[in-house]
Design an enzyme around this catalytic site. Structure first.
Site, PDB file in Angstrom:
ATOM      1  N   CYS A 113      35.763  46.059  45.953  1.00  0.00           N
ATOM      2  CA  CYS A 113      36.508  46.154  44.694  1.00  0.00           C
ATOM      3  C   CYS A 113      37.553  47.267  44.725  1.00  0.00           C
ATOM      4  CB  CYS A 113      35.552  46.376  43.528  1.00  0.00           C
ATOM      5  SG  CYS A 113      34.218  45.186  43.479  1.00  0.00           S
ATOM      6  N   HIS A 252      38.646  49.829  37.483  1.00  0.00           N
ATOM      7  CA  HIS A 252      38.065  48.574  37.980  1.00  0.00           C
ATOM      8  C   HIS A 252      37.186  47.999  36.868  1.00  0.00           C
ATOM      9  CE1 HIS A 252      35.929  45.607  40.115  1.00  0.00           C
ATOM     10  NE2 HIS A 252      34.848  46.319  40.383  1.00  0.00           N
ATOM     11  N   ASN A 282      34.011  40.650  36.427  1.00  0.00           N
ATOM     12  CA  ASN A 282      34.364  41.475  37.577  1.00  0.00           C
ATOM     13  C   ASN A 282      34.999  40.581  38.646  1.00  0.00           C
ATOM     14  OD1 ASN A 282      34.411  42.948  39.945  1.00  0.00           O
ATOM     15  ND2 ASN A 282      32.345  43.780  39.731  1.00  0.00           N
TER      16      ASN A 282
END
Ligand code: UT7
Length: 326
Positions: A113, A252, A282
């Protein structure tokens, strides 16, 4: 001194929406649990005939239009992803071909990520050194393809999407500071164990579901709460700035509780922290460029603003970048 800035933005998300209510019909979960523990309401999922490359192409095409340059002008394409179309060739090479960018070098970057911010900083080094003038960085994922849809600990979290930027030399502002890091000792907290040289694909690996995301959510949570704010603070310090200078923080988009903790560490009021996690879940490498795109589209970023991007993820890894927007 050469400065690198973002001169174009693009995004792409699949049309198909998977809501918490849909998940309630698939596994033992509830809309209430997912909202309270993560902040996610719905996510986008690719159709059977879509791949990461398709999302990269749509986001990349828009970023080129937005930057008012042609694909043939690109010197380098970096695709940050953990869900490439295949192990090789790199999705970046497939994108180079589909966009029509014969002059561009191309490679994939795998930093979970944190990948998009790793890619942004890597690309900036090529521009700052004078080697290249126009670079595309894409963060793109089809996490739905590596999600175990029977595992309620993970499947409620993830979604698909892509965000792309064009990097060019700018007269003022641009990338002011960054922080990159990793802690490989925590690698096993978030992994996809099979399909590599350690455990090649076999009937056993498939039967044991080793081609899906495995995660120790609590361990990743603890790491994330610390890492995301800390990386942002280090990047700010390198830029000669502090939390007070931030106009917009783009973290994030993994979990609302992690985002809120990072915002508190930076001393930021809620309105300075961008969140679109509720709509996309996500999306790993895509999450920060998707959020940046929407923040700009919603008019939340104006010229001269200090924008801080900060991510964490598999590796374990983290990456933060401080940008002066122009
Ligand atoms: O991009 C980086 C990727 N990963 C992350 O950022 C993940 C970081 N971690 C997290 O976001 C959180 O740890 C989770 C959202 C994954 C889990 O939240 P939590 O508050 O840490 O919950 P937990 O794992 O401690 O589980 C609490 C309870 C458990 O039940 P018991 O043992 O207390 O009876 C779980 O079995 O919640 C249960 N649970 C669920 N219940 C309903 C776990 N998943 C679900 C679910 N629906 N989907």
């Amino acid at each position: 001194m050469i400065r690198t800035g973002i001169t174009g933005l693009g995004m792409s998300v699949p049309d198909q929406v998977l809501t918490n209510q849909d998940l309630e019909k698939m596994i033992d979960t509830s809309d209430e649990w997912i909202r309270a523990r993560t902040g996610i309401v719905e996510r986008r999922i690719v159709s059977d005939n879509q791949s990461t490359l398709d999302l990269c192409f749509e986001a990349g095409t828009e970023a080129l239009q937005n930057a008012e340059i042609e694909a043939r002008d690109l010197d380098l394409i970096i695709v940050a992803t953990v869900t490439p179309d295949m192990v090789f060739p790199a999705t970046a090479c497939l994108l180079q071909d589909r966009l029509g960018a014969p002059a561009a070098a191309a490679f994939d970057l795998e930093a979970g990520c944190s990948g998009f911010v790793y890619g942004l900083i890597t690309g900036a080094q090529f521009i700052n050194s004078g080697a290249y003038s126009r670079i595309m960085v894409v963060g793109a994922e089809t996490l739905s393809r590596i999600t175990d849809w029977e595992d309620r600990n993970t499947c409620v979290l993830f979604g698909d999407g892509a965000g792309a930027v064009v990097l060019e030399r700018v007269e003022k502002g641009g990338l002011l500071g960054f922080d990159l890091g990793s802690d490989g000792a925590g690698g096993s907290f978030l992994d996809l164990p099979a399909g590599g040289s350690r455990q090649p694909a076999s009937q056993e690996t498939v039967a044991q579901k080793l081609h899906y995301i495995r995660m120790d959510g609590n361990q990743v949570f603890k790491f994330a709460v610390k890492a995301m704010g800390q990386a942002a603070l280090k990047a700010l310090k390198k830029a000669g700035l502090s939390g007070e200078d931030i106009d917009l923080f783009i973290p994030h988009q993994a979990n609302r509780r992690i985002i809120d903790a990072a915002g508190r560490k930076l001393g930021l009021p809620g309105e300075k922290v961008f969140v679109n996690l509720d709509r996309y879940g996500n999306t790993s490498g895509a999450s920060i460029p998707l959020a940046l795109y929407e923040a700009v589209a919603e008019g939340m970023v104006k010229s001269g603003d200090i924008v801080v991007l900060s991510g964490f993820g598999a590796g374990l890894s983290w990456a933060a970048a401080v940008l002066e927007w122009n």
